[in-house]
Design an enzyme around this catalytic site. Structure first.
Site, mmCIF file in Angstrom:
data_model
loop_
_atom_site.group_PDB
_atom_site.id
_atom_site.type_symbol
_atom_site.label_atom_id
_atom_site.label_comp_id
_atom_site.label_asym_id
_atom_site.label_seq_id
_atom_site.Cartn_x
_atom_site.Cartn_y
_atom_site.Cartn_z
ATOM 1 N N GLY A 18 4.579 -2.396 19.788
ATOM 2 C CA GLY A 18 4.845 -2.357 18.359
ATOM 3 C C GLY A 18 5.998 -1.445 17.988
ATOM 4 O O GLY A 18 6.505 -0.666 18.802
ATOM 5 N N GLN A 19 6.401 -1.533 16.719
ATOM 6 C CA GLN A 19 7.529 -0.737 16.246
ATOM 7 C C GLN A 19 7.282 0.762 16.392
ATOM 8 O O GLN A 19 8.148 1.512 16.855
ATOM 9 C CB GLN A 19 7.794 -1.024 14.763
ATOM 10 C CG GLN A 19 8.301 -2.400 14.455
ATOM 11 C CD GLN A 19 8.654 -2.521 12.987
ATOM 12 O OE1 GLN A 19 9.737 -2.117 12.560
ATOM 13 N NE2 GLN A 19 7.737 -3.052 12.193
ATOM 14 N N THR A 67 -0.908 -6.901 12.085
ATOM 15 C CA THR A 67 -0.064 -6.682 10.910
ATOM 16 C C THR A 67 0.471 -7.982 10.318
ATOM 17 O O THR A 67 1.252 -7.943 9.364
ATOM 18 C CB THR A 67 1.120 -5.766 11.260
ATOM 19 O OG1 THR A 67 1.872 -6.356 12.336
ATOM 20 C CG2 THR A 67 0.638 -4.384 11.676
ATOM 21 N N THR A 106 -2.584 1.586 6.037
ATOM 22 C CA THR A 106 -1.617 0.860 5.226
ATOM 23 C C THR A 106 -1.812 1.041 3.725
ATOM 24 O O THR A 106 -2.928 1.319 3.260
ATOM 25 C CB THR A 106 -1.715 -0.649 5.544
ATOM 26 O OG1 THR A 106 -0.857 -1.398 4.693
ATOM 27 C CG2 THR A 106 -3.141 -1.152 5.324
ATOM 28 N N ASP A 107 -0.730 0.842 2.987
ATOM 29 C CA ASP A 107 -0.795 0.828 1.527
ATOM 30 C C ASP A 107 -1.557 -0.385 1.003
ATOM 31 O O ASP A 107 -1.963 -0.407 -0.161
ATOM 32 C CB ASP A 107 0.621 0.841 0.944
ATOM 33 C CG ASP A 107 1.487 -0.316 1.430
ATOM 34 O OD1 ASP A 107 1.302 -0.765 2.583
ATOM 35 O OD2 ASP A 107 2.372 -0.772 0.681
ATOM 36 N N TYR A 130 -6.190 -8.757 5.481
ATOM 37 C CA TYR A 130 -5.556 -7.651 6.204
ATOM 38 C C TYR A 130 -5.934 -6.306 5.585
ATOM 39 O O TYR A 130 -6.368 -5.383 6.287
ATOM 40 C CB TYR A 130 -4.042 -7.838 6.187
ATOM 41 C CG TYR A 130 -3.257 -6.616 6.585
ATOM 42 C CD1 TYR A 130 -3.251 -6.161 7.897
ATOM 43 C CD2 TYR A 130 -2.516 -5.905 5.638
ATOM 44 C CE1 TYR A 130 -2.521 -5.033 8.258
ATOM 45 C CE2 TYR A 130 -1.785 -4.786 5.986
ATOM 46 C CZ TYR A 130 -1.794 -4.353 7.301
ATOM 47 O OH TYR A 130 -1.084 -3.233 7.651
ATOM 48 N N LYS A 134 -8.226 -3.256 7.302
ATOM 49 C CA LYS A 134 -7.714 -1.896 7.480
ATOM 50 C C LYS A 134 -8.594 -0.882 6.752
ATOM 51 O O LYS A 134 -8.846 0.226 7.264
ATOM 52 C CB LYS A 134 -6.269 -1.802 6.998
ATOM 53 C CG LYS A 134 -5.277 -2.602 7.826
ATOM 54 C CD LYS A 134 -5.136 -2.084 9.245
ATOM 55 C CE LYS A 134 -4.336 -0.807 9.310
ATOM 56 N NZ LYS A 134 -4.086 -0.369 10.715
ATOM 57 N N TRP A 155 5.627 -0.541 4.365
ATOM 58 C CA TRP A 155 6.924 -1.204 4.484
ATOM 59 C C TRP A 155 7.703 -0.693 5.708
ATOM 60 O O TRP A 155 8.858 -0.276 5.608
ATOM 61 C CB TRP A 155 7.742 -1.008 3.221
ATOM 62 C CG TRP A 155 7.172 -1.611 1.974
ATOM 63 C CD1 TRP A 155 5.862 -1.928 1.727
ATOM 64 C CD2 TRP A 155 7.884 -1.968 0.792
ATOM 65 N NE1 TRP A 155 5.714 -2.452 0.472
ATOM 66 C CE2 TRP A 155 6.945 -2.493 -0.141
ATOM 67 C CE3 TRP A 155 9.207 -1.882 0.403
ATOM 68 C CZ2 TRP A 155 7.311 -2.931 -1.416
ATOM 69 C CZ3 TRP A 155 9.569 -2.316 -0.870
ATOM 70 C CH2 TRP A 155 8.628 -2.839 -1.759
#
Length: 303
Positions: A18-19, A67, A106-107, A130, A134, A155
Protein backbone atom coordinates in the site's frame (compact mmCIF):
# COMPACT_ATOMS: atom_id res chain seq x y z
CA UNK A 1 0.07 5.49 33.65
CA UNK A 2 3.57 6.18 32.39
CA UNK A 3 5.86 3.33 31.42
CA UNK A 4 9.59 2.97 31.03
CA UNK A 5 11.18 3.65 27.62
CA UNK A 6 10.67 0.74 25.24
CA UNK A 7 12.63 -0.58 22.26
CA UNK A 8 11.48 1.04 19.02
CA UNK A 9 12.49 -1.89 16.84
CA UNK A 10 11.56 -4.03 15.22
CA UNK A 11 8.41 -2.26 14.01
CA UNK A 12 6.13 -4.61 12.11
CA UNK A 13 4.26 -2.82 9.30
CA UNK A 14 1.19 -4.61 7.95
CA UNK A 15 0.20 -3.91 4.32
CA UNK A 16 3.40 -4.14 2.36
CA UNK A 17 2.16 -2.98 -1.05
CA UNK A 18 0.00 0.00 0.00
CA UNK A 19 0.84 3.68 -0.26
CA UNK A 20 1.55 4.14 3.44
CA UNK A 21 3.61 0.99 3.86
CA UNK A 22 5.60 1.98 0.75
CA UNK A 23 6.25 5.41 2.24
CA UNK A 24 7.33 3.87 5.54
CA UNK A 25 9.66 1.45 3.76
CA UNK A 26 11.17 4.25 1.69
CA UNK A 27 11.93 6.23 4.84
CA UNK A 28 14.99 4.06 5.30
CA UNK A 29 14.27 3.73 9.01
CA UNK A 30 16.22 0.81 10.48
CA UNK A 31 14.17 -1.89 12.13
CA UNK A 32 11.05 -1.63 9.95
CA UNK A 33 9.71 -4.97 8.77
CA UNK A 34 6.97 -4.67 6.13
CA UNK A 35 4.80 -7.72 5.50
CA UNK A 36 1.71 -8.33 3.42
CA UNK A 37 -0.01 -10.82 1.19
CA UNK A 38 0.59 -13.69 0.73
CA UNK A 39 2.86 -13.90 3.77
CA UNK A 40 0.35 -12.13 6.02
CA UNK A 41 -3.31 -12.28 5.08
CA UNK A 42 -6.24 -11.28 7.29
CA UNK A 43 -8.24 -14.03 5.61
CA UNK A 44 -5.77 -16.56 7.07
CA UNK A 45 -5.49 -15.76 10.79
CA UNK A 46 -2.65 -18.21 11.29
CA UNK A 47 -0.38 -15.96 9.20
CA UNK A 48 -0.73 -13.15 11.75
CA UNK A 49 0.50 -15.30 14.61
CA UNK A 50 3.32 -16.59 12.42
CA UNK A 51 4.47 -13.07 11.60
CA UNK A 52 4.49 -12.09 15.27
CA UNK A 53 6.51 -15.20 16.11
CA UNK A 54 8.97 -14.54 13.27
CA UNK A 55 9.61 -10.85 13.93
CA UNK A 56 8.92 -10.41 17.69
CA UNK A 57 7.85 -6.79 17.12
CA UNK A 58 8.13 -4.05 19.72
CA UNK A 59 5.35 -2.09 17.97
CA UNK A 60 2.94 -2.78 15.11
CA UNK A 61 1.64 -0.39 12.44
CA UNK A 62 -1.45 -1.53 10.57
CA UNK A 63 -1.35 0.17 7.18
CA UNK A 64 -3.48 -2.53 5.50
CA UNK A 65 -7.10 -1.91 4.62
CA UNK A 66 -9.81 -2.41 2.06
CA UNK A 67 -9.84 1.08 0.54
CA UNK A 68 -11.89 0.41 -2.62
CA UNK A 69 -14.84 2.48 -1.40
CA UNK A 70 -17.24 1.71 -4.24
CA UNK A 71 -16.35 -1.98 -4.51
CA UNK A 72 -17.09 -2.41 -0.79
CA UNK A 73 -20.76 -1.69 -1.47
CA UNK A 74 -21.06 -5.03 -3.27
CA UNK A 75 -18.80 -7.01 -0.92
CA UNK A 76 -19.51 -5.97 2.66
CA UNK A 77 -18.17 -9.26 4.02
CA UNK A 78 -14.80 -8.73 2.35
CA UNK A 79 -14.60 -5.16 3.63
CA UNK A 80 -15.47 -6.33 7.15
CA UNK A 81 -12.77 -9.00 7.13
CA UNK A 82 -10.14 -6.50 6.03
CA UNK A 83 -11.21 -3.47 8.05
CA UNK A 84 -12.74 -4.99 11.19
CA UNK A 85 -11.85 -8.64 11.75
CA UNK A 86 -8.20 -8.52 10.73
CA UNK A 87 -7.41 -5.38 12.76
CA UNK A 88 -9.23 -6.88 15.76
CA UNK A 89 -6.96 -9.93 15.57
CA UNK A 90 -3.92 -7.65 15.36
CA UNK A 91 -5.09 -5.75 18.44
CA UNK A 92 -5.54 -8.97 20.38
CA UNK A 93 -2.07 -10.21 19.45
CA UNK A 94 -0.56 -6.86 20.46
CA UNK A 95 -2.50 -6.91 23.74
CA UNK A 96 -1.22 -10.39 24.55
CA UNK A 97 2.34 -9.13 24.09
CA UNK A 98 1.81 -5.74 25.74
CA UNK A 99 3.06 -3.81 22.70
CA UNK A 100 1.54 -0.70 21.09
CA UNK A 101 -0.53 -0.82 17.92
CA UNK A 102 -0.86 2.13 15.53
CA UNK A 103 -3.86 1.63 13.25
CA UNK A 104 -4.90 3.87 10.37
CA UNK A 105 -8.58 4.74 9.96
CA UNK A 106 -10.53 7.21 7.85
CA UNK A 107 -12.60 10.38 7.66
CA UNK A 108 -15.36 8.25 6.11
CA UNK A 109 -16.54 7.27 9.60
CA UNK A 110 -18.29 10.68 9.51
CA UNK A 111 -21.30 11.54 7.36
CA UNK A 112 -19.97 14.98 6.40
CA UNK A 113 -22.92 17.00 7.66
CA UNK A 114 -21.30 18.84 10.60
CA UNK A 115 -20.29 21.88 8.57
CA UNK A 116 -17.01 22.26 10.49
CA UNK A 117 -13.88 20.16 10.98
CA UNK A 118 -14.51 17.01 12.99
CA UNK A 119 -12.84 16.38 16.34
CA UNK A 120 -12.21 12.94 17.78
CA UNK A 121 -15.16 13.12 20.18
CA UNK A 122 -17.73 13.90 17.49
CA UNK A 123 -20.28 11.12 16.97
CA UNK A 124 -19.61 8.93 13.95
CA UNK A 125 -22.23 8.17 11.33
CA UNK A 126 -20.71 6.45 8.29
CA UNK A 127 -22.72 6.50 5.07
CA UNK A 128 -20.95 3.66 3.26
CA UNK A 129 -20.05 0.00 3.72
CA UNK A 130 -16.39 1.07 3.75
CA UNK A 131 -17.00 3.69 6.43
CA UNK A 132 -19.01 1.28 8.58
CA UNK A 133 -16.34 -1.41 8.34
CA UNK A 134 -13.66 1.08 9.40
CA UNK A 135 -15.81 2.34 12.29
CA UNK A 136 -16.40 -1.23 13.44
CA UNK A 137 -12.65 -1.82 13.22
CA UNK A 138 -12.01 1.18 15.46
CA UNK A 139 -14.43 -0.12 18.09
CA UNK A 140 -13.01 -3.64 17.99
CA UNK A 141 -9.44 -2.42 18.38
CA UNK A 142 -10.20 -0.12 21.30
CA UNK A 143 -12.16 -2.89 23.03
CA UNK A 144 -9.29 -5.37 22.63
CA UNK A 145 -6.24 -3.26 23.47
CA UNK A 146 -5.54 -0.36 25.82
CA UNK A 147 -2.32 0.55 24.02
CA UNK A 148 -3.87 1.21 20.61
CA UNK A 149 -3.45 4.47 18.71
CA UNK A 150 -5.95 5.04 15.91
CA UNK A 151 -5.04 7.68 13.34
CA UNK A 152 -7.94 8.87 11.20
CA UNK A 153 -6.66 10.34 7.97
CA UNK A 154 -8.14 11.46 4.66
CA UNK A 155 -7.62 11.80 0.91
CA UNK A 156 -4.27 9.98 0.90
CA UNK A 157 -2.05 10.31 -2.17
CA UNK A 158 1.57 9.54 -3.04
CA UNK A 159 3.87 9.08 -6.03
CA UNK A 160 3.08 5.36 -5.91
CA UNK A 161 0.03 3.15 -6.21
CA UNK A 162 -3.48 4.14 -7.19
CA UNK A 163 -4.65 7.51 -5.88
CA UNK A 164 -6.47 10.64 -6.93
CA UNK A 165 -3.41 12.79 -7.67
CA UNK A 166 -1.84 10.22 -9.97
CA UNK A 167 -5.19 9.65 -11.66
CA UNK A 168 -5.50 13.37 -12.37
CA UNK A 169 -1.98 13.60 -13.75
CA UNK A 170 -2.60 10.67 -16.07
CA UNK A 171 -5.97 12.05 -17.18
CA UNK A 172 -4.55 15.53 -17.69
CA UNK A 173 -1.87 14.19 -20.00
CA UNK A 174 -4.53 12.70 -22.28
CA UNK A 175 -7.56 15.00 -22.09
CA UNK A 176 -7.92 18.75 -22.74
CA UNK A 177 -10.91 19.04 -20.41
CA UNK A 178 -11.48 17.32 -17.05
CA UNK A 179 -14.64 17.41 -14.91
CA UNK A 180 -13.97 17.07 -11.18
CA UNK A 181 -16.29 17.26 -8.18
CA UNK A 182 -16.02 20.67 -6.54
CA UNK A 183 -18.50 20.51 -3.65
CA UNK A 184 -16.83 17.92 -1.39
CA UNK A 185 -14.36 19.28 1.16
CA UNK A 186 -11.51 17.54 2.94
CA UNK A 187 -7.83 17.47 3.86
CA UNK A 188 -5.48 16.00 1.24
CA UNK A 189 -2.80 13.94 2.99
CA UNK A 190 0.56 12.88 1.63
CA UNK A 191 1.42 9.28 2.49
CA UNK A 192 4.99 10.47 3.07
CA UNK A 193 3.78 13.02 5.65
CA UNK A 194 1.60 10.41 7.35
CA UNK A 195 4.55 8.01 7.47
CA UNK A 196 6.69 10.73 9.06
CA UNK A 197 3.99 11.29 11.68
CA UNK A 198 3.84 7.58 12.51
CA UNK A 199 7.61 7.37 12.85
CA UNK A 200 7.57 10.43 15.11
CA UNK A 201 4.98 8.72 17.31
CA UNK A 202 7.10 5.57 17.55
CA UNK A 203 10.10 7.71 18.50
CA UNK A 204 8.11 9.42 21.24
CA UNK A 205 6.95 6.10 22.67
CA UNK A 206 10.47 4.73 22.51
CA UNK A 207 11.89 7.80 24.22
CA UNK A 208 9.22 8.48 26.82
CA UNK A 209 7.68 5.05 27.33
CA UNK A 210 3.94 4.45 27.11
CA UNK A 211 1.57 7.05 28.54
CA UNK A 212 -2.16 6.66 28.88
CA UNK A 213 -2.83 9.84 26.88
CA UNK A 214 -1.30 8.17 23.83
CA UNK A 215 -4.20 5.73 23.56
CA UNK A 216 -7.32 6.26 21.50
CA UNK A 217 -8.37 8.32 18.53
CA UNK A 218 -6.34 10.99 16.76
CA UNK A 219 -6.91 12.88 13.53
CA UNK A 220 -3.83 12.98 11.31
CA UNK A 221 -4.32 14.74 7.99
CA UNK A 222 -2.67 17.41 5.90
CA UNK A 223 -2.98 20.98 7.15
CA UNK A 224 -5.50 23.11 5.33
CA UNK A 225 -8.39 21.94 3.21
CA UNK A 226 -9.72 22.04 -0.32
CA UNK A 227 -12.10 20.25 -2.68
CA UNK A 228 -11.37 17.43 -5.11
CA UNK A 229 -11.47 20.08 -7.82
CA UNK A 230 -8.96 22.19 -5.89
CA UNK A 231 -6.68 19.22 -5.41
CA UNK A 232 -6.87 18.35 -9.10
CA UNK A 233 -6.05 21.92 -10.16
CA UNK A 234 -3.13 22.16 -7.74
CA UNK A 235 -1.69 18.84 -8.92
CA UNK A 236 -2.00 19.71 -12.59
CA UNK A 237 -0.54 23.18 -12.08
CA UNK A 238 2.52 21.62 -10.46
CA UNK A 239 2.91 19.28 -13.42
CA UNK A 240 2.37 22.14 -15.87
CA UNK A 241 5.19 24.09 -14.23
CA UNK A 242 7.46 21.22 -15.26
CA UNK A 243 6.27 21.32 -18.86
CA UNK A 244 3.31 18.96 -18.75
CA UNK A 245 -0.08 19.82 -20.30
CA UNK A 246 -2.50 21.95 -18.30
CA UNK A 247 -6.07 20.96 -19.17
CA UNK A 248 -9.18 22.93 -18.37
CA UNK A 249 -10.57 21.60 -15.08
CA UNK A 250 -14.30 22.14 -14.71
CA UNK A 251 -15.91 21.98 -11.26
CA UNK A 252 -19.02 19.83 -11.13
CA UNK A 253 -21.49 18.87 -8.40
CA UNK A 254 -21.55 15.55 -6.61
CA UNK A 255 -24.88 14.84 -8.28
CA UNK A 256 -23.16 15.10 -11.67
CA UNK A 257 -20.75 12.27 -10.80
CA UNK A 258 -22.82 9.50 -9.17
CA UNK A 259 -20.94 6.67 -7.47
CA UNK A 260 -22.10 3.47 -5.75
CA UNK A 261 -20.87 4.79 -2.38
CA UNK A 262 -21.99 8.20 -1.14
CA UNK A 263 -19.03 10.42 -0.26
CA UNK A 264 -19.19 12.78 2.74
CA UNK A 265 -19.71 16.36 1.60
CA UNK A 266 -17.42 17.86 4.25
CA UNK A 267 -15.09 15.49 6.08
CA UNK A 268 -12.46 17.99 7.22
CA UNK A 269 -10.56 16.80 10.29
CA UNK A 270 -9.40 18.88 13.25
CA UNK A 271 -5.92 17.57 14.11
CA UNK A 272 -5.35 19.61 17.27
CA UNK A 273 -5.15 16.59 19.58
CA UNK A 274 -2.29 15.07 17.57
CA UNK A 275 -0.32 18.26 18.07
CA UNK A 276 -1.24 18.62 21.74
CA UNK A 277 -0.24 15.06 22.65
CA UNK A 278 2.61 14.27 20.27
CA UNK A 279 3.68 17.70 19.02
CA UNK A 280 2.93 16.69 15.43
CA UNK A 281 1.33 18.81 12.75
CA UNK A 282 1.36 17.60 9.15
CA UNK A 283 2.56 20.08 6.48
CA UNK A 284 0.26 22.33 4.46
CA UNK A 285 -1.38 20.19 1.79
CA UNK A 286 -0.41 22.43 -1.14
CA UNK A 287 3.30 22.18 -0.31
CA UNK A 288 3.08 18.41 0.01
CA UNK A 289 1.26 18.11 -3.31
CA UNK A 290 4.12 19.99 -4.98
CA UNK A 291 6.66 17.55 -3.55
CA UNK A 292 4.59 14.51 -4.43
CA UNK A 293 3.91 15.63 -8.01
CA UNK A 294 7.60 16.34 -8.57
CA UNK A 295 8.43 12.82 -7.40
CA UNK A 296 5.59 11.33 -9.46
CA UNK A 297 6.82 13.01 -12.61
CA UNK A 298 10.35 11.90 -11.87
CA UNK A 299 9.21 8.34 -11.24
CA UNK A 300 7.18 8.27 -14.45
CA UNK A 301 10.01 9.65 -16.55
CA UNK A 302 12.41 7.02 -15.27
CA UNK A 303 9.96 4.18 -15.66
Amino acid sequence: MTGAPIPVAPVLVIGRSGQLATALARSGRPGLRCVGRPDLDFDRPETLAAAFAAFSPALVVNAAAWTAVDAAESDPEGAARANRDGPAMLAQLCAERGIPLIHVSTDYVFDGSKGAPYVETDPISPRTVYGRSKAEGERAILAAHDRAIILRTSWVYSPYGRNFVRTMLNAGAKNPILRVVGDQHGNPTSADDLADAILAITDTIGREGWRDEYAGLFHSAGSGDTTWHGLAVASLQEAASAGHPMPEVQAIATADWPTPAARPQDSRLDCTRLHDVFGIRLPFWRDSVARSVARTIGTSSTG
